[in-house]
Design an enzyme around this catalytic site. Structure first.
Site, short mmCIF file in Angstrom:
data_model
loop_
_atom_site.label_atom_id
_atom_site.label_comp_id
_atom_site.label_asym_id
_atom_site.label_seq_id
_atom_site.Cartn_x
_atom_site.Cartn_y
_atom_site.Cartn_z
CG ASP A 46 9.26 23.02 14.85
OD1 ASP A 46 9.46 23.74 14.16
OD2 ASP A 46 8.37 22.90 15.56
N GLY B 214 14.66 20.09 12.33
CA GLY B 214 16.04 20.55 12.12
C GLY B 214 16.32 20.78 10.42
CE LYS B 215 10.90 20.47 7.39
NZ LYS B 215 10.55 20.48 9.22
N GLY C 237 9.85 28.06 10.22
CA GLY C 237 10.87 28.86 10.69
C GLY C 237 12.09 27.81 10.65
CG HIS C 238 13.27 26.17 7.52
ND1 HIS C 238 13.12 25.74 6.25
CD2 HIS C 238 12.40 25.52 8.19
CE1 HIS C 238 12.01 25.08 6.22
NE2 HIS C 238 11.56 24.57 7.35
CD GLN D 39 4.94 24.11 7.57
OE1 GLN D 39 4.50 23.82 6.53
NE2 GLN D 39 5.39 25.33 7.56
P1 IMP Z 1 -0.55 26.88 10.39
O1 IMP Z 1 0.14 26.21 9.44
O2 IMP Z 1 0.04 28.15 10.94
O3 IMP Z 1 -1.95 26.70 9.88
O4 IMP Z 1 -0.65 26.03 11.69
C1 IMP Z 1 -1.36 24.59 11.80
C2 IMP Z 1 -0.59 23.92 12.75
O5 IMP Z 1 0.75 23.40 12.37
C3 IMP Z 1 -0.48 24.40 14.17
O6 IMP Z 1 -0.53 23.28 15.15
C4 IMP Z 1 1.18 24.78 13.95
O7 IMP Z 1 1.74 25.05 15.28
C5 IMP Z 1 1.76 23.75 13.19
N1 IMP Z 1 2.97 24.48 12.31
C6 IMP Z 1 2.76 25.30 11.36
N2 IMP Z 1 4.06 25.42 10.68
C7 IMP Z 1 4.86 24.96 11.52
C8 IMP Z 1 6.20 24.67 11.68
O8 IMP Z 1 6.93 25.12 10.62
N3 IMP Z 1 6.65 23.83 12.49
C9 IMP Z 1 6.05 23.05 13.52
N4 IMP Z 1 4.57 23.24 13.51
C10 IMP Z 1 4.26 24.16 12.60
#
Ligand code: IMP
Length: 459
Positions: A45, A47-48, A72-73, A254
């Site tokens: 998150d 801001g990529k 979520g971009h 991520q």
């Molecule tokens: P998962 O990727 O859904 O398995 O989640 C694993 C961990 O990574 C959790 O703590 C999520 O909240 C975090 N996470 C997964 N994708 C994102 C992202 O795009 N942005 C921020 N946190 C993420």
């Protein structure tokens, strides 16, 4: 000759024009800068999405290399907000966009994003790797069951089936995009996979869900027919583009602290958001990457569980959350917010080989005085400058702060962005330059708002 000039070492010596143009001029010769990795330096998150969209203007194509619809971009263009979970952010610039083999693809989400883009008048020039693994509905069921079972060790996942899909990939039970295009092959593999998943759901987790194999095969074979025209060997296409001298942006999802190998294990995701993931997740050699650029938010945010040493549980944290719109793009969960922490960013610079940073959301800090930056941690009277491997030590890390003067809330950031770096207030410049000192890496771009134009190029 051109290849030689493009080598990473040489590039570092050339006057860096990045990112206003991907073209470099060396002794009058125009040289393309081919492979740029954009990586998150914190907990995701950062801001990529906005940054990739902004840089994509100068690129030929963008390729996503990790994660799935957990990402979520967000991209804001002309006041309109677009949110992408799986389609690379460069799509709004009309560039070719690729989904690499390192991504796990939920075809349902993918098709709905394609449909939404079409409704908005975009015709995505999209390519999907035949080697990318597929996320099935049962992966999402298992995500929930596993999370519940893990109790205090649950990461607070997005419940998008990411961990279970990557687990199947590594255990060699997985089903790839290529398999969706061949119904009989899909059925053969589903015979094994569905039988296994049913046992795990019912017998391990006492889940009530019943999986109907034939229904699943039919549904996903239909998805296969719908995406077949987008499927190709992405590694081949990207290598060809790089060999032609095209500029390719490798878009990480991520952030480094969520990386399966280098993140805060087990409170991260199941893929490699780090720069190495760009090679394995697309199928290019490290020699094709010219530059790794890190994106850092001007403060810290984290969605999900796990230690965040600079988290603010007070009004300042709440203020940052509200002003920064810090709610998960995928899940809507409030993000945990805190002061900028130089330790994870320095760590990210090391594990990714980052040579420059992009700082985002500086505007969100307006009106907070004083501002604090964590320079290092203390654990039992010992200075800690790095991210410890063991969770317990990280939980014990106490941030050490230095205070900086903040700046007023009543600023027109759009106007400032138009004025460039010199238009920033001295306090904001001090904040940026202190981060450069603490991380040892120059900040080349500063984002001060969600729109493309709210972007300042330093130098
Ligand atoms: P998962 O990727 O859904 O398995 O989640 C694993 C961990 O990574 C959790 O703590 C999520 O909240 C975090 N996470 C997964 N994708 C994102 C992202 O795009 N942005 C921020 N946190 C993420």
């Amino acid at each position: 000759m051109e290849r030689q000039i493009c080598s990473g070492i040489k590039l570092a010596k050339i006057k860096d024009l990045f990112p206003s143009s991907s073209l470099f001029r060396s002794r009058g010769v125009v040289v393309k800068m081919p492979g740029i990795v954009i990586v998150g330096t914190q907990w995701g998150d950062e801001g990529k999405g906005k940054i990739v969209d902004y840089l994509a203007k100068e690129a030929d194509c963008v390729v996503r290399y990790n994660g799935g619809s957990n990402a979520g971009h967000t991209v804001v263009v002309g006041g309109k907000t677009f949110k992408f979970h799986i389609i690379p952010s460069g799509v709004l610039q009309g560039k070719r966009v690729y989904i690499g083999n390192g991504v796990v693809v939920d075809p349902e989400v993918l098709l709905s994003e394609i449909e939404n883009l079409r409704k908005e008048g975009f015709k995505p020039d999209l390519y999907i790797s035949d080697r990318a693994h597929v996320v099935f509905a049962f992966h999402k069921i298992l995500d929930g069951l596993e999370e519940r079972f893990k109790g205090s060790l649950s990461a607070g996942t997005t419940l998008r089936g990411i961990g279970p899909a990557y687990s199947d990939k590594v255990a060699r039970f997985g089903i790839r995009v290529a398999d969706l295009l061949d119904e009989s092959e899909l059925r053969r593999k589903m015979d094994v996979l569905v039988a296994l998943k049913q046992k795990v759901i019912s017998q391990v987790y006492n889940g009530k869900e019943t999986l109907e194999k034939e229904e699943i095969v039919k549904k996903y074979a239909e998805f296969g027919r719908k995406i077949t025209n987008y499927v190709c060997d992405v590694s081949f296409a990207i290598n060809e583009a790089l060999d032609k001298g095209e500029t390719v942006i490798f878009e990480g999802a991520q952030g480094t602290l969520l990386d399966i190998d280098h993140g805060i294990y087990p409170f991260g995701t199941s893929s490699n958001p780090t720069a190495g993931g760009a090679c394995t997740g697309v199928g290019v050699g490290p020699t094709k990457i010219s530059k790794v650029v890190g994106v850092a938010k001007a403060y810290t945010s984290r969605v999900g569980a796990g230690p965040v040493p600079t988290e603010l549980m007070d009004k300042v944290g709440e203020r940052i959350r509200i002003k920064g719109g810090e709610y998960g793009t995928t899940t809507g969960r409030p993000r945990r917010c805190g002061w900028f922490d130089a330790v994870p960013v320095r760590y990210s610079i090391r594990v990714n080989g980052i040579s420059e940073l992009i700082l985002t959301k500086l505007d969100v800090l307006s009106g907070i005085n004083p501002l604090k930056i964590c320079t290092h941690y203390m654990v039992k009277n010992k200075v800690v400058n790095d991210i410890p491997a063991d969770l317990k030590t990280y939980e014990e890390c106490k941030p050490v702060y230095e205070e900086l003067e903040g700046w007023t809330d009543s600023l027109d950031w759009h106007q400032i962005a138009m004025g460039g770096y010199e238009a920033l207030l001295p306090q904001a410049k001090t904040y940026i330059e202190r981060i450069e000192e603490l991380t040892g890496v120059p900040i080349k771009i500063i984002s001060v708002g969600p729109e493309r134009e709210d972007t300042i190029i330093k130098d």
